[in-house]
Design an enzyme around this catalytic site. Structure first.
Site, mmCIF file in Angstrom:
data_model
loop_
_atom_site.group_PDB
_atom_site.id
_atom_site.type_symbol
_atom_site.label_atom_id
_atom_site.label_comp_id
_atom_site.label_asym_id
_atom_site.label_seq_id
_atom_site.Cartn_x
_atom_site.Cartn_y
_atom_site.Cartn_z
ATOM 1 N N HIS A 188 18.892 50.649 -38.604
ATOM 2 C CA HIS A 188 20.003 49.706 -38.705
ATOM 3 C C HIS A 188 20.190 48.869 -37.442
ATOM 4 O O HIS A 188 20.747 47.779 -37.499
ATOM 5 C CB HIS A 188 21.273 50.432 -39.133
ATOM 6 C CG HIS A 188 21.221 50.782 -40.588
ATOM 7 N ND1 HIS A 188 20.749 51.988 -41.031
ATOM 8 C CD2 HIS A 188 21.483 50.038 -41.689
ATOM 9 C CE1 HIS A 188 20.761 51.983 -42.352
ATOM 10 N NE2 HIS A 188 21.203 50.824 -42.772
ATOM 11 N N GLU A 430 17.559 51.964 -55.047
ATOM 12 C CA GLU A 430 16.952 52.342 -53.760
ATOM 13 C C GLU A 430 16.459 53.779 -53.760
ATOM 14 O O GLU A 430 16.073 54.306 -52.724
ATOM 15 C CB GLU A 430 17.897 52.060 -52.586
ATOM 16 C CG GLU A 430 19.250 52.685 -52.670
ATOM 17 C CD GLU A 430 20.141 52.341 -51.472
ATOM 18 O OE1 GLU A 430 19.655 51.818 -50.459
ATOM 19 O OE2 GLU A 430 21.348 52.642 -51.562
HETATM 20 C C1 PEP Z 1 18.081 49.283 -48.291
HETATM 21 O O1 PEP Z 1 18.027 50.511 -48.285
HETATM 22 O O2 PEP Z 1 17.094 48.553 -48.481
HETATM 23 C C2 PEP Z 1 19.368 48.592 -48.041
HETATM 24 C C3 PEP Z 1 19.506 47.303 -48.225
HETATM 25 O O3 PEP Z 1 20.400 49.347 -47.572
HETATM 26 P P1 PEP Z 1 20.475 49.921 -46.077
HETATM 27 O O4 PEP Z 1 19.357 49.298 -45.290
HETATM 28 O O5 PEP Z 1 21.806 49.565 -45.535
HETATM 29 O O6 PEP Z 1 20.291 51.382 -46.293
HETATM 30 MG MG MG Z 2 19.863 51.656 -48.346
#
Ligand code: PEP
Ligand code: MG
Length: 559
Positions: A188, A430
């Protein structure tokens, strides 16, 4: 001149002084005290402050989320007053002659271990409470400071890695670029750097040394190269690259206001991923058509305590109003895994990515979910809102979440509070389970959005945080692409739309593939909108569609 080779995580060239992130002090110093009575009095004062703080938190939680939410703080209050706990501390200060911080820390470990060893699951969970209460008392005793950037000038920020909660609390105006020794491209921190359009390098390992602090560094987030005290030629070359990038952006600016349509008239929506209401400015500056993913958990990460309904309402209202009626997909709370929030007191997990995260937490903690849904529905009259649930694996989870939405709407109606009836509900694809079950899930919702960061992690059994997995974490893997196609086919068979909001959406090597399998929307970091528009306008999908889809379904690799 010192050259560091890491991995580029967010493109752009930046130059500035290298500054190491100051983490909040957590080491406990240990020393003998002469006046044990005075030390005991110091503990009692800190304990009283902690009890007072917890009382205030309990009252706040009660008014905002009801008795269940308040109970957590009341348990902590009782723990801070617990006779066994306090007597153990008194005994060790008075007879051991040690300072209060060291004693509280030692007693906390003893009590936490004692609870953790009990058979009863409820008692085991108290171990986390002891740690939390002791942490509060210790913070009061040590006057712990928040981590951050204590520099008057903007810097290139260096760190081992930054937790999302740390990244989100940084003063962005002080950051020219990032360089971390750890981290991974889909962590992140890297995602945030891209959202903010700040050059970033990750995975520099032990080449990044604290002794370089204060020296000038140039980071090239495209190649992953950083240079400390560059010689004249290298400096000139990198500065020229920065200038070329600036000119390229100017050229891309000419695409503002143009459509996202291929040469053979195939349209796709290009939306943006954001982490805070302030990011909307960058979305509008880059001509994003909407918001395809607002990671609402960053609001929670930015607070020291549960954000109230009103606080959230204002944030959602701002995004919806600023977007002026364009679609805004707000994802409900997605914490857990790498996004840990202290005040949630989530128990330690051996495998947090496979644990209690995202929608699972919301369904287990309905008071938290309800507060967010109320804020969302209240804000819905200020624009075009779509609500999206993360980390879905089963149809029943979606039904339960939808039921919560219905309850919230009923409550608001009864209270005479307006909300929009047009709010669309969607889910993230996901997990492999969600992709495989997409035929059933598509009957439950209005849209799908594929989170390819997690989909890759779960499909390939590769930790997205682990930079050492390198080529094994391959979002181009046919298994991931096949799941995307499966979800796209099932979405369309059921008359709903499908987007991609993971980092892969901005991967220009796959734009033709995505359009060929029928992806309707790509949600990317704001600075990726115009390069993606340029790519879309440059391709012809019908000519390659059959070939790409055939490759995807055949044994041919490389796609
Ligand atoms: C993902 O998992 O691709 C997503 C968009 O969510 P995050 O990256 O916040 O887990
Ligand atoms: Mg995600």
């Amino acid at each position: 001149m010192i050259t560091i080779q890491g991995k580029g995580a967010s493109i752009g060239v930046a130059v500035g002084p290298l500054y190491f992130y100051q983490r909040a002090k957590s080491e406990i110093t240990r020393f003998k005290v002469a006046d044990t009575d005075a030390e005991w009095a110091r503990f009692e004062k800190a304990q009283a402050t902690a009890i007072e703080q917890l009382g205030a938190l309990a009252e706040k939680a009660r008014t905002e989320a009801g008795d269940d939410a308040a109970a957590l703080f009341e348990v902590h209050q009782m723990m801070a007053e617990d006779l066994d706990f306090v007597e153990a501390i008194e005994e060790q200060i008075k007879s051991g002659g040690l300072n209060a911080e060291a004693v509280v820390s030692d007693v906390a470990v003893q009590f936490a271990e004692m609870f953790a060893a009990m058979d009863d699951a409820y008692m085991q969970a108290r171990a986390a409470d002891v740690k939390d209460v002791s942490g509060r008392i210790l913070a009061i005793l040590t006057g712990a400071v928040q981590g951050g950037i204590a520099s008057d000038v903007p810097v290139i920020l260096a760190s081992d890695d930054l937790a999302p909660s740390e990244t989100v609390q940084l003063d962005k105006s002080k950051i020219l670029g990032f360089i971390t020794s750890g981290g991974s491209g889909s962590s992140h921190t890297a995602i945030l750097a891209r959202t903010m359009g700040i050059p970033a390098i990750i995975g520099a390992g032990d080449q990044l040394k604290e002794e370089y602090a204060g020296r000038e560094i140039i980071v090239d987030g495209g190649t992953g190269v950083a240079v400390i005290e560059a010689d004249a030629d290298t400096r000139a070359r990198l500065m020229q690259k920065a200038e070329e990038q600036r000119r390229h952006r100017e050229l891309l600016d000419q695409l503002k206001g143009k459509e996202n349509v291929t040469k053979d008239n195939h349209a796709v929506r290009i939306y943006c991923n954001i982490g805070s209401p302030e990011d909307v400015t960058t979305v509008l500056n880059n001509d994003g058509g909407g918001i395809g993913l607002f990671r609402s958990e960053f609001l929670y990460l930015n607070c020291d305590d549960y954000p109230t309904e009103d606080y959230q309402f204002e944030a959602y209202k701002k995004v919806l109003s600023d977007m002026g009626g364009r679609e805004v997909v707000i994802r409900t709370l997605d914490i857990g895994a790498d996004k840990q929030i202290g005040y949630f007191n989530l128990p330690h997990e051996e495998n947090p990515a496979l644990g209690n995260r995202a929608l699972r937490i919301c369904l287990n903690r309905p008071e938290v979910f309800r507060t967010q849904l109320r804020a969302l529905y209240r804000a819905s009259i200020y624009g075009k809102l779509l609500i999206m649930f993360p980390m879905v694996t089963s149809v029943w989870e979606v039904r339960e979440a939808k039921k919560m939405c219905e309850q919230v709407k009923k409550e608001l109606s009864a209270e005479g509070i307006p909300y929009s009836e047009e709010v669309e509900l969607g889910i993230m694809i996901e997990t492999p389970a969600a992709a495989i079950m997409s035929d059933r899930l598509a009957k439950e919702v209005d849209f799908f959005s594929c989170g390819t960061n997690d989909l890759t992690q779960y499909t390939l059994a590769c930790d997205r945080q682990n930079n050492d997995l390198g080529r094994f974490y391959d979002p181009h893997h046919p298994a991931v692409l096949r799941l995307l196609k499966m979800a796209a086919d099932n979405a369309h068979k059921n008359g709903i739309w499908i987007g991609i909001c993971g980092e892969l959406g901005a991967d220009l090597e796959l734009t033709e593939t995505f359009l060929s399998i029928g992806i309707d929307e790509l949600s990317v970091s704001p600075r990726s909108v115009l390069p993606l528009r340029q790519k879309v306008r440059d391709i012809t999908v019908s000519a390659v569609r059959e070939d790409l889809v055939r490759k995807l379904q055949s044994d041919e690799t490389g796609i």
